[in-house]
Structures are given as C-alpha cells and as structure tokens.
Design a protein around this motif. Structure first.
Motif, PDB file in Angstrom:
ATOM      1  N   UNK A 144       0.852  -1.133  -0.114  1.00 33.61           N
ATOM      2  CA  UNK A 144      -0.111  -0.152  -0.081  1.00 33.61           C
ATOM      3  C   UNK A 144       0.680   1.290  -0.082  1.00 33.61           C
ATOM      4  N   UNK A 145       2.008   1.220   0.786  1.00 35.00           N
ATOM      5  CA  UNK A 145       2.643   2.457   1.069  1.00 35.00           C
ATOM      6  C   UNK A 145       3.501   2.492  -0.448  1.00 35.00           C
ATOM      7  N   UNK A 146       3.803   1.571  -0.863  1.00 34.61           N
ATOM      8  CA  UNK A 146       4.473   1.507  -2.128  1.00 34.61           C
ATOM      9  C   UNK A 146       3.915   2.077  -3.376  1.00 34.61           C
ATOM     10  N   UNK A 147       2.565   1.748  -3.383  1.00 36.50           N
ATOM     11  CA  UNK A 147       1.532   2.311  -4.220  1.00 36.50           C
ATOM     12  C   UNK A 147       1.416   3.767  -4.381  1.00 36.50           C
ATOM     13  N   UNK A 148       1.554   4.241  -3.018  1.00 37.49           N
ATOM     14  CA  UNK A 148       1.464   5.770  -3.036  1.00 37.49           C
ATOM     15  C   UNK A 148       2.716   6.355  -3.466  1.00 37.49           C
ATOM     16  N   UNK A 149       3.738   5.897  -3.125  1.00 41.11           N
ATOM     17  CA  UNK A 149       4.981   6.589  -3.234  1.00 41.11           C
ATOM     18  C   UNK A 149       6.185   5.885  -4.168  1.00 41.11           C
ATOM     19  N   UNK A 150       5.643   5.095  -4.801  1.00 44.10           N
ATOM     20  CA  UNK A 150       6.577   4.241  -5.721  1.00 44.10           C
ATOM     21  C   UNK A 150       7.445   4.914  -6.458  1.00 44.10           C
ATOM     22  N   UNK A 151       6.781   5.846  -7.073  1.00 42.33           N
ATOM     23  CA  UNK A 151       7.588   6.730  -8.084  1.00 42.33           C
ATOM     24  C   UNK A 151       8.779   7.650  -7.360  1.00 42.33           C
ATOM     25  N   UNK A 152      10.051   7.422  -8.013  1.00 42.49           N
ATOM     26  CA  UNK A 152      11.122   8.084  -7.478  1.00 42.49           C
ATOM     27  C   UNK A 152      11.030   9.727  -7.506  1.00 42.49           C
ATOM     28  N   UNK A 153      10.209  10.163  -8.002  1.00 47.44           N
ATOM     29  CA  UNK A 153       9.797  11.606  -7.971  1.00 47.44           C
ATOM     30  C   UNK A 153       8.861  11.926  -6.807  1.00 47.44           C
ATOM     31  N   UNK A 154       8.088  11.099  -6.694  1.00 45.39           N
ATOM     32  CA  UNK A 154       7.158  11.208  -5.341  1.00 45.39           C
ATOM     33  C   UNK A 154       7.803  11.256  -4.013  1.00 45.39           C
ATOM     34  N   UNK A 155       9.009  10.524  -3.816  1.00 48.49           N
ATOM     35  CA  UNK A 155       9.522  10.611  -2.752  1.00 48.49           C
ATOM     36  C   UNK A 155      10.290  11.787  -2.464  1.00 48.49           C
ATOM     37  N   UNK A 156      10.988  12.314  -3.551  1.00 48.88           N
ATOM     38  CA  UNK A 156      11.648  13.487  -3.612  1.00 48.88           C
ATOM     39  C   UNK A 156      10.728  14.734  -3.527  1.00 48.88           C
ATOM     40  N   UNK A 157       9.643  14.664  -4.042  1.00 45.43           N
ATOM     41  CA  UNK A 157       8.472  15.891  -3.819  1.00 45.43           C
ATOM     42  C   UNK A 157       8.248  15.684  -2.320  1.00 45.43           C
ATOM     43  N   UNK A 158       8.168  14.723  -1.651  1.00 50.48           N
ATOM     44  CA  UNK A 158       7.688  14.584  -0.184  1.00 50.48           C
ATOM     45  C   UNK A 158       8.925  15.037   0.490  1.00 50.48           C
ATOM     46  N   UNK A 159      10.180  14.678   0.313  1.00 52.67           N
ATOM     47  CA  UNK A 159      11.370  15.154   0.902  1.00 52.67           C
ATOM     48  C   UNK A 159      11.426  16.633   1.000  1.00 52.67           C
TER      49      UNK A 159
ATOM     50  N   UNK B  60      -0.499  16.059  -9.178  1.00 51.18           N
ATOM     51  CA  UNK B  60      -1.825  15.866  -9.245  1.00 51.18           C
ATOM     52  C   UNK B  60      -2.212  14.586  -8.824  1.00 51.18           C
ATOM     53  N   UNK B  61      -1.519  13.455  -8.913  1.00 50.63           N
ATOM     54  CA  UNK B  61      -1.755  12.130  -8.360  1.00 50.63           C
ATOM     55  C   UNK B  61      -1.766  12.195  -6.771  1.00 50.63           C
ATOM     56  N   UNK B  62      -0.658  12.960  -6.459  1.00 57.26           N
ATOM     57  CA  UNK B  62      -0.549  12.863  -4.849  1.00 57.26           C
ATOM     58  C   UNK B  62      -1.353  13.886  -4.231  1.00 57.26           C
ATOM     59  N   UNK B  63      -1.839  14.778  -4.928  1.00 59.51           N
ATOM     60  CA  UNK B  63      -3.098  15.518  -4.404  1.00 59.51           C
ATOM     61  C   UNK B  63      -4.268  14.532  -4.325  1.00 59.51           C
ATOM     62  N   UNK B  64      -4.723  13.910  -5.477  1.00 60.63           N
ATOM     63  CA  UNK B  64      -5.672  12.895  -5.392  1.00 60.63           C
ATOM     64  C   UNK B  64      -5.468  11.828  -4.320  1.00 60.63           C
ATOM     65  N   UNK B  65      -4.350  11.543  -3.883  1.00 62.22           N
ATOM     66  CA  UNK B  65      -4.146  10.360  -3.019  1.00 62.22           C
ATOM     67  C   UNK B  65      -4.190  11.234  -1.601  1.00 62.22           C
ATOM     68  N   UNK B  66      -4.394  12.300  -1.545  1.00 61.29           N
ATOM     69  CA  UNK B  66      -4.651  12.963  -0.043  1.00 61.29           C
ATOM     70  C   UNK B  66      -2.966  13.263   0.384  1.00 61.29           C
TER      71      UNK B  66
ATOM     72  N   UNK C 175       2.225  24.272  -2.879  1.00 61.55           N
ATOM     73  CA  UNK C 175       2.019  23.188  -2.627  1.00 61.55           C
ATOM     74  C   UNK C 175       2.720  22.551  -1.060  1.00 61.55           C
ATOM     75  N   UNK C 176       1.883  21.998  -0.291  1.00 61.96           N
ATOM     76  CA  UNK C 176       2.289  21.632   0.938  1.00 61.96           C
ATOM     77  C   UNK C 176       1.853  20.328   1.311  1.00 61.96           C
ATOM     78  N   UNK C 177       2.287  19.440   2.309  1.00 63.34           N
ATOM     79  CA  UNK C 177       2.197  18.240   2.727  1.00 63.34           C
ATOM     80  C   UNK C 177       0.694  18.388   3.657  1.00 63.34           C
ATOM     81  N   UNK C 178      -0.405  17.411   3.479  1.00 60.69           N
ATOM     82  CA  UNK C 178      -1.366  17.179   4.360  1.00 60.69           C
ATOM     83  C   UNK C 178      -0.637  16.445   5.618  1.00 60.69           C
ATOM     84  N   UNK C 179      -1.775  16.375   6.626  1.00 58.71           N
ATOM     85  CA  UNK C 179      -1.124  15.459   7.651  1.00 58.71           C
ATOM     86  C   UNK C 179      -1.043  13.987   7.186  1.00 58.71           C
ATOM     87  N   UNK C 180      -1.665  13.549   6.509  1.00 60.08           N
ATOM     88  CA  UNK C 180      -1.062  12.235   5.766  1.00 60.08           C
ATOM     89  C   UNK C 180       0.223  12.276   5.043  1.00 60.08           C
ATOM     90  N   UNK C 181       0.405  13.337   4.445  1.00 57.99           N
ATOM     91  CA  UNK C 181       1.730  13.369   3.657  1.00 57.99           C
ATOM     92  C   UNK C 181       2.799  13.707   5.010  1.00 57.99           C
TER      93      UNK C 181
END
Length: 110
Positions: free
Chosen positions: A14-29, A58-64, A80-86
């Motif tokens: 489940x976690x990998x489904x949400x952050x599996x793309x290398x760019x998503x991890x860097x965006x979160x960082x 957009x995907x990360x926004x859709x995923x909350x 852009x900012x992280x939600x509590x979930x992010x």
C-alpha cells in the motif's frame, strides 16, 4: 482519491503504491521542509520535466498526500504543502535517508 477497496492487502505494498515513483519521494522530501511553489520544486528536484512534475503532484493531491493552494493573483501563484497524511510519511523518508547514509558510508569504508 484512493478507493480503500482497490488497495493491496499488504501494508508495505500500500505504501509503495502511493510513493513508488522516485519523483514522489523527492517531492515529499522537499515538502517536509515547508510549503513550496511549483518552480521551487522543479529546481530542487532536478531533472524532472514540467509534465512529469505536474502529473505526480496531481496524483499525490488525489491520494491526499499534498495540498494545492491557488492564489487569485496575476500571474497566478500556486503553492504545495503536505497534508497531515503526507506529513505522516516523515519517518519513512527519514529511515530512507538514514539507510542511504549508512550504505554510502559502508561503500566508502571498503
């Protein structure tokens, strides 16, 4: 938004489904440091195209995971900012950072 019925049974998957793309991890960082504008994210991430960054945001926004705030200005300003979930992914990102540091240190020692 993610449909809970379509998520894998395994929490790791489940976690990998949400952050599996290398760019998503860097965006979160980068967003763990606070709110960023699109251009700031693009510069800090590096070799990411505008199209790919937009798609991932957009995907990360859709995923909350992130919040997108548009200001009614000319020219338009979007932040852009992280939600509590992010934000709750911070320990995962910290663990990845620590593991990477240890791995690099091990390679350097050899």
């Amino acid at each position: 938004m993610v449909d809970v019925n379509t998520l894998p049974a395994c929490p790791v998957e489940t976690t990998l489904t949400l952050i599996s793309d290398k760019w998503k991890v860097l965006i979160i960082r980068d967003l763990l440091g606070g709110t960023r504008r699109f251009s700031e994210l693009r510069r800090s991430i590096g070799r990411i195209s505008q199209k790919v960054l937009t798609s991932n945001l957009r995907q990360m926004e859709d995923d909350g995971l992130i919040h997108r705030k548009v200001y009614a200005e000319v020219p338009p300003r979007v932040e852009y900012s992280l939600t509590d979930t992010g934000q709750s992914l911070k320990p995962v990102i910290d663990a990845m950072w620590n593991w990477g540091e240890g791995y690099k240190a091990k390679l350097t020692a050899n």
